[in-house]
Design an enzyme around this catalytic site. Structure first.
Site, PDB file in Angstrom:
ATOM      1  N   THR A   1      25.341   8.294   1.869  1.00 54.11           N
ATOM      2  CA  THR A   1      24.704   7.796   3.091  1.00 54.11           C
ATOM      3  C   THR A   1      23.216   7.529   2.875  1.00 54.11           C
ATOM      4  O   THR A   1      22.564   8.180   2.056  1.00 54.11           O
ATOM      5  CB  THR A   1      24.831   8.819   4.231  1.00 54.11           C
ATOM      6  OG1 THR A   1      24.084   8.357   5.364  1.00 54.11           O
ATOM      7  CG2 THR A   1      24.306  10.185   3.827  1.00 54.11           C
TER       8      THR A   1
ATOM      9  N   ASP B   1      30.835   7.075   4.011  1.00 49.62           N
ATOM     10  CA  ASP B   1      29.524   6.774   4.591  1.00 49.62           C
ATOM     11  C   ASP B   1      29.434   7.650   5.841  1.00 49.62           C
ATOM     12  O   ASP B   1      30.449   8.160   6.345  1.00 49.62           O
ATOM     13  CB  ASP B   1      29.501   5.277   4.952  1.00 49.62           C
ATOM     14  CG  ASP B   1      28.391   4.916   5.917  1.00 49.62           C
ATOM     15  OD1 ASP B   1      27.230   5.258   5.629  1.00 49.62           O
ATOM     16  OD2 ASP B   1      28.684   4.338   6.972  1.00 49.62           O
TER      17      ASP B   1
ATOM     18  N   LEU C   1      19.095  13.784   4.497  1.00 49.89           N
ATOM     19  CA  LEU C   1      19.987  14.916   4.237  1.00 49.89           C
ATOM     20  C   LEU C   1      20.105  15.876   5.419  1.00 49.89           C
ATOM     21  O   LEU C   1      21.228  16.265   5.770  1.00 49.89           O
ATOM     22  CB  LEU C   1      19.536  15.668   2.973  1.00 49.89           C
ATOM     23  CG  LEU C   1      20.450  16.799   2.505  1.00 49.89           C
ATOM     24  CD1 LEU C   1      21.860  16.288   2.189  1.00 49.89           C
ATOM     25  CD2 LEU C   1      19.843  17.502   1.280  1.00 49.89           C
TER      26      LEU C   1
ATOM     27  N   GLY D   1      15.610   5.028   7.893  1.00 53.05           N
ATOM     28  CA  GLY D   1      14.747   5.104   9.070  1.00 53.05           C
ATOM     29  C   GLY D   1      13.298   4.757   8.782  1.00 53.05           C
ATOM     30  O   GLY D   1      12.659   4.002   9.531  1.00 53.05           O
TER      31      GLY D   1
ATOM     32  N   ARG E   1      13.000   1.177   8.144  1.00 52.17           N
ATOM     33  CA  ARG E   1      13.187   0.404   9.388  1.00 52.17           C
ATOM     34  C   ARG E   1      11.889   0.363  10.179  1.00 52.17           C
ATOM     35  O   ARG E   1      11.523  -0.665  10.737  1.00 52.17           O
ATOM     36  CB  ARG E   1      14.314   1.065  10.215  1.00 52.17           C
ATOM     37  CG  ARG E   1      14.905   0.224  11.297  1.00 52.17           C
ATOM     38  CD  ARG E   1      16.223   0.842  11.787  1.00 52.17           C
ATOM     39  NE  ARG E   1      17.189   0.911  10.701  1.00 52.17           N
ATOM     40  CZ  ARG E   1      18.045   1.911  10.535  1.00 52.17           C
ATOM     41  NH1 ARG E   1      18.065   2.948  11.345  1.00 52.17           N
ATOM     42  NH2 ARG E   1      18.898   1.909   9.539  1.00 52.17           N
TER      43      ARG E   1
ATOM     44  N   ASP F   1      26.700   7.250   8.959  1.00 55.93           N
ATOM     45  CA  ASP F   1      26.336   6.576  10.224  1.00 55.93           C
ATOM     46  C   ASP F   1      27.209   5.351  10.461  1.00 55.93           C
ATOM     47  O   ASP F   1      27.206   4.422   9.672  1.00 55.93           O
ATOM     48  CB  ASP F   1      24.860   6.193  10.192  1.00 55.93           C
ATOM     49  CG  ASP F   1      23.982   7.429  10.074  1.00 55.93           C
ATOM     50  OD1 ASP F   1      23.359   7.624   9.024  1.00 55.93           O
ATOM     51  OD2 ASP F   1      23.977   8.243  11.023  1.00 55.93           O
TER      52      ASP F   1
HETATM   53  C1  XBP Z   1      22.571   4.378   8.192  1.00 54.55           C
HETATM   54  C2  XBP Z   1      21.121   4.236   8.033  1.00 54.55           C
HETATM   55  C3  XBP Z   1      20.259   5.427   8.277  1.00 54.55           C
HETATM   56  C4  XBP Z   1      20.216   5.743   9.766  1.00 54.55           C
HETATM   57  C5  XBP Z   1      18.950   6.459  10.139  1.00 54.55           C
HETATM   58  O1  XBP Z   1      22.991   5.180   7.115  1.00 54.55           O
HETATM   59  O2  XBP Z   1      20.662   3.189   7.643  1.00 54.55           O
HETATM   60  O3  XBP Z   1      18.967   5.104   7.831  1.00 54.55           O
HETATM   61  O4  XBP Z   1      20.212   4.518  10.509  1.00 54.55           O
HETATM   62  O5  XBP Z   1      18.865   7.648   9.389  1.00 54.55           O
HETATM   63  P1  XBP Z   1      24.521   5.090   6.541  1.00 54.55           P
HETATM   64  P2  XBP Z   1      17.434   8.067   8.771  1.00 54.55           P
HETATM   65  O6  XBP Z   1      25.274   4.024   7.330  1.00 54.55           O
HETATM   66  O7  XBP Z   1      24.359   4.745   5.088  1.00 54.55           O
HETATM   67  O8  XBP Z   1      25.090   6.464   6.775  1.00 54.55           O
HETATM   68  O9  XBP Z   1      16.412   7.844   9.861  1.00 54.55           O
HETATM   69  O10 XBP Z   1      17.588   9.512   8.386  1.00 54.55           O
HETATM   70  O11 XBP Z   1      17.256   7.146   7.596  1.00 54.55           O
HETATM   71 MG    MG Z   2      26.962   3.217   7.913  1.00 57.75          MG
END
Ligand code: XBP
Ligand code: MG
Length: 259
Positions: free
Chosen positions: A133, A20, A137, A64, A67, A22
């Protein structure tokens, strides 16, 4: 069978690692994505501000764009954008990604302990590497290009490549469709309950490295829950499961995958 032979056997069981991004490869949320969202809101002339604590609640929603939509539905139900909602959310998210990429490129966000060391060791042992993730990208590419190497990853599954984001298993199932390695020969690294649920539903064994936003979440189905991957001079802390070593390496993973 000697212990060396059994280790070699278990080592062959470990054929791939899925990371993963983030919260796992790097702690990107509090000082990265959250700051970028607030910068985007300011540029759009909105008086919205997501505090560190409030953002922790919003992180229950992966993605995002998803969210932002959740925030509007729950906290600003009467907000009427000047354009179609889908276009408005896409506009805000594009702004946010611009700011997030600038933060990444500035070096404001670093990799978590042990991630680069383990990835390099996996390459030396011809273990396949993949990314799964919810993040967009461009964000993933920027992080991998800054600290690692895009070519090291056989599959990079990110963001909108699948319709249903974590906790849905789609992104992990997508990785499995792109490789001949069976699910039982992969180990996944995640940081959140959403991510763990997605991996488990794809029948993937998962190790969780927690962070401030996720440390109190339920990780019952994880093979192991630790503070981070550890470094030889900076031992990790075990939160759930049995792990007697100071840091995660290919040898320890080869044992974990057989347990
Ligand atoms: C974490 C998420 C992502 C980021 C924001 O992703 O939920 O949406 O918070 O990125 P992961 P974006 O833990 O699966 O890596 O704004 O590009 O969605
Ligand atoms: Mg994560």
């Amino acid at each position: 069978m000697s212990s060396r032979d059994s280790w070699k056997m278990s080592k062959s069981q470990l054929q791939g690692l899925i990371f993963d991004v983030d919260g796992t490869l790097a702690n990107t949320e509090r000082d990265g994505h959250r700051v970028a969202f607030n910068q985007a809101f300011a540029e759009a002339g909105l008086d919205w501000h997501w505090s560190v604590e409030f953002y922790g609640e919003l992180l229950a929603i992966a993605g995002g764009k998803e969210r932002i939509r959740f925030y509007l539905r729950k906290y600003l139900p009467d907000f009427k954008p000047s354009q179609d909602l889908k276009d408005f959310v896409a506009y805000l998210h594009k702004l946010k990604t611009k700011y997030y990429l600038a933060l990444l490129r500035s070096g404001a966000i670093e990799l978590r302990p042990g991630t680069k060391r383990l990835i390099e060791e996996a390459r030396q042992n011809s273990i396949t590497l993949a990314i799964a993730t919810t993040s967009s990208l461009p964000n993933v590419i920027a992080l991998l290009e800054k600290y690692l190497d895009l070519d090291w990853f056989e599959i990079i599954a990110a963001g909108d490549i699948v319709a249903a984001k974590k906790p849905a298993p789609d992104i992990y199932k997508y990785v499995l469709t792109k490789t001949k390695i069976p699910a039982q020969n992969w180990l996944v690294f995640e940081d959140s309950d959403n991510g763990l649920q997605a991996a488990i539903e794809a029948e993937l064994k998962t190790i969780v490295t927690v962070n401030n936003y996720t440390e109190k979440q339920d990780f019952t189905q994880a093979k192991l829950v630790i503070s981070d991957l550890g470094e030889p001079n900076k031992p990790c802390k075990v939160i759930q499961g049995s792990f007697l070593e100071d840091y995660v390496d290919i040898n320890s993973l080869s044992k974990i995958i057989t347990n």
